[in-house]
Every structure is written in structure tokens, then in C-alpha cells.
Scaffold this motif. Structure first.
Motif, PDB file in Angstrom:
ATOM      1  N   PHE A 189       0.794  -0.827  -0.102  1.00  0.00           N
ATOM      2  CA  PHE A 189       0.265   0.067  -0.109  1.00  0.00           C
ATOM      3  C   PHE A 189       0.746   1.335  -0.206  1.00  0.00           C
ATOM      4  CE2 PHE A 189      -2.577   3.626   2.702  1.00  0.00           C
ATOM      5  CZ  PHE A 189      -3.672   3.202   1.547  1.00  0.00           C
ATOM      6  N   ALA A 190       1.975   1.387   0.821  1.00  0.00           N
ATOM      7  CA  ALA A 190       2.852   2.479   1.221  1.00  0.00           C
ATOM      8  C   ALA A 190       3.496   2.480   0.016  1.00  0.00           C
ATOM      9  CB  ALA A 190       3.923   2.574   2.352  1.00  0.00           C
ATOM     10  N   PHE A 191       3.512   1.681  -1.245  1.00  0.00           N
ATOM     11  CA  PHE A 191       4.402   1.839  -2.228  1.00  0.00           C
ATOM     12  C   PHE A 191       3.629   1.537  -3.742  1.00  0.00           C
ATOM     13  CE2 PHE A 191       8.031   0.831   0.268  1.00  0.00           C
ATOM     14  CZ  PHE A 191       8.839   1.752   0.473  1.00  0.00           C
ATOM     15  N   GLY A 192       2.978   2.450  -3.763  1.00  0.00           N
ATOM     16  CA  GLY A 192       1.463   2.147  -4.565  1.00  0.00           C
ATOM     17  C   GLY A 192       1.282   0.586  -5.607  1.00  0.00           C
ATOM     18  N   GLY A 193       1.697  -0.715  -4.697  1.00  0.00           N
ATOM     19  CA  GLY A 193       1.730  -1.242  -5.536  1.00  0.00           C
ATOM     20  C   GLY A 193       0.564  -1.960  -6.742  1.00  0.00           C
ATOM     21  N   THR A 194       0.700  -2.757  -7.670  1.00  0.00           N
ATOM     22  CA  THR A 194      -0.079  -3.121  -8.849  1.00  0.00           C
ATOM     23  C   THR A 194      -1.015  -3.956  -8.479  1.00  0.00           C
ATOM     24  OG1 THR A 194       1.240  -4.610  -9.930  1.00  0.00           O
ATOM     25  CG2 THR A 194       0.946  -1.606 -10.084  1.00  0.00           C
ATOM     26  N   LEU A 195      -1.537  -4.677  -9.334  1.00  0.00           N
ATOM     27  CA  LEU A 195      -2.648  -5.552  -8.475  1.00  0.00           C
ATOM     28  C   LEU A 195      -1.574  -6.848  -8.796  1.00  0.00           C
ATOM     29  CD1 LEU A 195      -4.962  -7.602  -8.587  1.00  0.00           C
ATOM     30  CD2 LEU A 195      -5.319  -7.423 -11.026  1.00  0.00           C
ATOM     31  N   HIS A 196      -0.941  -6.824  -9.577  1.00  0.00           N
ATOM     32  CA  HIS A 196       0.545  -7.895  -9.408  1.00  0.00           C
ATOM     33  C   HIS A 196       1.000  -7.999  -8.544  1.00  0.00           C
ATOM     34  CE1 HIS A 196       4.361  -9.801 -11.640  1.00  0.00           C
ATOM     35  NE2 HIS A 196       3.222 -11.076 -11.786  1.00  0.00           N
TER      36      HIS A 196
END
Length: 442
Positions: A189-196
Motif C-alpha cells: 500500500f505504501a509503495f503504490g503496489g499494482t494488482l500484480h
């Protein structure tokens, strides 16, 4: 003052009852450990799901929910849930040597089922993905998620820890897994993770949870001085030592497979008959309802070994008293939870996963009612299995599951995910009533 005095009298009577009922007191102590661990694990699970849902939004979260559901469904369909026969026949075992052979049999069964599940999952998603509600755009992620299946070895570890009464180890091992999962989700969440990215995060969390349970069970076997003997123990002719082992294992596996076609495929049905957003809303509701069912799982975890030992020792009075006590406790607990859900679910959803998921509120309420009915039924199911009446459990599940699918297929296209919740209520009512009749036929 009068209320305080009455409360003091009630607590004093409760204390005296627990002092007399040593078995109940011990079970409640073990359940307390599991419930404490479950509360912490559920809280950590909510954190993980809330962070994931906020990072992805309803549509992409719905895709991730399909990955969860598909792999869980395949696992349940092929997994023998070996802890059930291991506990029943382990409670009857007269020697450490035969018990070691039984544990090795369960471990080999778990490994075979995990490998088979992975192969079946990959074959089905490649060949029949669209028929299962898995589009070509999603199939790559689902295929990747199938890599968790070879690690899903849980039956023998659960049997070992439950038979030896290591409920505290079970509880806080799950908490450790929850901390690991929530930490990974926070990083994503903190690093803006994608769906993958979140697919990889949840894969890592599930693999960690499976392996930690296996290692804890092996450590307990070593402490009991049984690890070396288990590894060397022969499994050929195991059914001669435990007559009825295969029949019991196959019957209980079939009943769990049938239940799984409702409890695991329901999200896929919603996604197929409605859309991914509806599947995401339903999955949120189901996750909250599943927290209630985990209470029943934990009660069953503590109660089932005790019932198996009591029935094997022909202690029928203690057996039926334990069943009645736990039924009353679970029914009261379930009713309280339904009321709490009804009063608080809307602000909880807004706070936890955001206003986009607020439409899941009514779904959670209906899901909690179905979960309460199922909670009550888990005690009867444990009793019937301990009594060796697995055939009656299987027949009740068969009829109830057929009713679920008929209701779901009729209602989901008309009223969306609420149709799946109503189908669960129908299933629970039929399952509960049929098992109650079987139990009364002592």
C-alpha cells in the motif's frame, strides 16, 4: 446494588459449575487461546484486506478475490482434510508406533493432494477458464496464484497439534502469519503496489502460513520423541491397524468437497452470473462472515478430539453433555454477533474499506445469519464424525448442497450477490435439520 449482587451470584454459580465440569473448563481454556489468536488474526486479516481493497478498488479487488476463491476451491475439492481421520483413529490408537504410521499416512496424503490440486487447477484454468468465470485477461494472474497449492499441507500438522493439545501453538502461529501478511500489505500500500504486486504479496503470505504450520507440527513430534519414528514408519497395511480408515477418509472428504462447491465456488458464481464488482462486494461480506465461522472451527478443533476419545471409551454421558454445552454456547454467541453486525456494519465498512464497499452491508447481515446456523451445526457434525456416522454427514451435505446450487442459480441473476447469501441460508437450514435428526437417532 441489587443488580451487582445478582451478577455476583451468577458469577459465583458459573465458577462452581466450571469447578465441577473439569472437561468444560479445560475446553473453554483451549477455546480462549484459539479465540484470542483468532481475534488478533482476524484483526490483522482485516488490516490486510482493507489495505488491499483501498489500494486496488472494487474492480481489481474483485479480480484478486477470484484468484483467492479459485485456488481455495480447488484445494478444498481435492484436499482430504486428513486431520479428521487422523484425530478419530489417533484417539483410538494403542501404541506410539501405530500412531506414527498414522501421522505418516496423513502427511503422504496431504502431499499427494497438494500436488494433484496444483495440476488440476492449472489444467482447468487453461482449458475451462471462461466457463468458470475467469476471463482471458485474468487467467494469467489466476495461473500464477496456483503456485501456492503445492505448499498447502495442513491436515497432518493440524492433527498433531490438536491431538497433543497444542492449541496455544496453533493460535499464536496463526497470529505470526497474520503479522507477516499485514506487513506485506502495508508495504504494498505504501509503495503504490499494482494488482500484480498484491497477487505476489498474498501468495507469499499464504505460503508462509502453510510452511509455518508444518514446521510447528514437526517440532511437536520431535518434542514427543516421535519425529524419527514417523519418518521411518511403514504405511503399508495401515488399514489393517485402523479398520474403516479409508472409508472414513473418503466419506469425510466427499462431504467437504460438496460443501466446498458452495462455500468456495460461490464467489465464482457471483462473478460469472453478475460481474467482478459484485464478486468483490460479496467477497468482502463473506470474509466478515467467515470470521464468525472461524469461531466454530476453533470450537470444533478443541471439541472433536475430546468427543473422539469419549466415544472410543464408551463415555456416552460425558459425550452428550459436552455436545449440549457447546451447542448452547455457540448459539448464544452467534445471536449476539448477528445483533452486533446489524448495528455496526455500515460504519465499520466505511472505516475499514471505504464508501465504495458500503453496499456490502446488507450482504454481511444475511451472511452472519447463515453463519450462525452453520456454527450451531458444526457441533453436531463433530459428534456424528466421532460416533462413526460419517455417512449421515455426507448425505446431509449432499442434499443441502444441491439446494444451495438450485437457489443460487435461480436468485443470483435476479438479485445479484444477495442471492448467494440466501442460498447459504437455505443450505444451512437443510444441513442442520438433517444432522439433528441423525444425532437424535442414538
Amino acid at each position: 446494588m441489587a443488580i451487582r449482587e445478582e451478577l455476583a451470584k451468577y458469577l459465583n454459580r458459573l465458577h462452581k459449575m466450571l469447578a465441577r465440569e473439569k472437561g468444560l473448563k479445560g475446553r473453554l481454556g483451549n477455546i480462549r487461546h484459539l479465540l484470542t489468536g483468532n481475534a488478533l488474526t482476524s484483526l490483522l486479516g482485516l488490516v490486510g484486506f482493507a489495505l488491499t481493497a483501498r489500494a486496488l478498488g472494487p474492480s481489481e479487488y474483485g479480480i484478486l478475490a477470484l484468484c483467492f476463491t479459485y485456488t481455495a476451491a480447488i484445494e478444498r475439492l481435492v484436499n482430504f482434510q486428513s486431520w479428521q481421520p487422523l484425530i478419530k483413529f489417533g484417539a483410538e490408537s494403542k501404541s506410539a508406533e501405530t500412531l506414527a504410521s498414522l501421522f505418516k499416512f496423513g502427511l503422504l496424503l496431504d502431499v499427494s493432494a497438494a500436488a494433484t490440486g496444483c495440476v488440476i487447477a492449472l489444467a482447468l484454468v487453461w482449458a475451462f477458464g471462461p466457463w468458470l468465470g475467469i476471463s482471458s485477461a485474468v487467467s494469467g494472474l489466476v495461473t500464477l496464484f496456483c503456485a501456492i497449492l503445492p505448499f498447502r499441507i495442513s491436515g497432518m500438522p493440524l492433527a498433531v497439534l490438536r491431538l497433543f493439545g497444542k492449541f496455544r501453538t496453533i493460535a499464536y502461529g496463526q497470529v505470526a502469519s497474520g503479522v507477516f501478511r499485514a506487513g506485506l500489505c502495508a508495504i504494498g500500500f505504501a509503495f503504490g503496489g499494482t494488482l500484480h504486486d498484491f497477487v505476489l504479496i498474498w501468495m507469499a503470505a499464504q505460503i508462509f502460513g502453510s510452511l509455518s504450520g508444518l514446521l510447528l507440527s514437526l517440532a511437536e513430534l520431535r518434542r514427543q520423541g516421535m519425529l524419527a519414528s514417523m519418518l521411518k514408519a511403514p504405511v503399508r497395511g495401515i488399514s489393517a491397524h485402523f479398520p474403516g480408515l479409508w472409508k472414513f477418509a473418503i466419506s469425510t472428504n466427499l462431504s467437504l468437497t460438496l460443501r466446498s462447491s458452495a462455500n468456495q465456488l460461490d464467489t465464482l458464481l457471483v462473478g460469472y452470473l453478475a460481474d467482478p464488482t459484485a464478486a468483490g462486494l460479496y467477497h468482502i461480506a463473506k470474509r466478515i462472515g467467515r470470521m464468525m465461522l472461524q469461531i466454530g472451527d476453533h470450537v470444533q478443533a478443541v471439541l472433536y478430539p475430546d468427543l473422539a476419545r469419549a466415544w472410543a471409551a464408551s463415555a456416552t454421558e460425558a459425550f452428550h453433555r459436552a455436545v449440549t454445552q457447546m451447542r448452547v454456547l455457540l448459539l448464544g454467541f452467534g445471536i449476539l454477533l448477528v445483533g452486533a453486525v446489524y448495528l455496526t456494519i455500515d460504519p465499520v465498512l466505511r472505516l475499514a474499506v471505504g464508501p465504495d464497499f458500503e453496499a456490502a452491508g446488507p450482504l454481511v447481515v444475511v451472511q452472519s445469519i447463515a453463519a450462525t446456523m452453520t456454527l450451531y451445526g458444526t457441533i453436531t457434525r463433530s459428534a456424528l464424525l466421532a460416533m462413526g456416522r460419517e455417512d449421515r454427514v455426507l448425505s446431509s451435505v449432499l442434499v443441502a448442497t444441491m439446494a444451495f446450487h438450485g437457489t443460487a442459480l435461480a436468485l443470483i441473476p435476479r438479485i445479484g450477490p444477495m442471492g448467494a447469501n440466501l442460498a447459504h441460508m437455505v443450505m444451512a437450514a437443510i444441513w442442520l435439520s438433517m444432522m439433528a435428526v441423525a444425532y437424535r437417532q442414538k
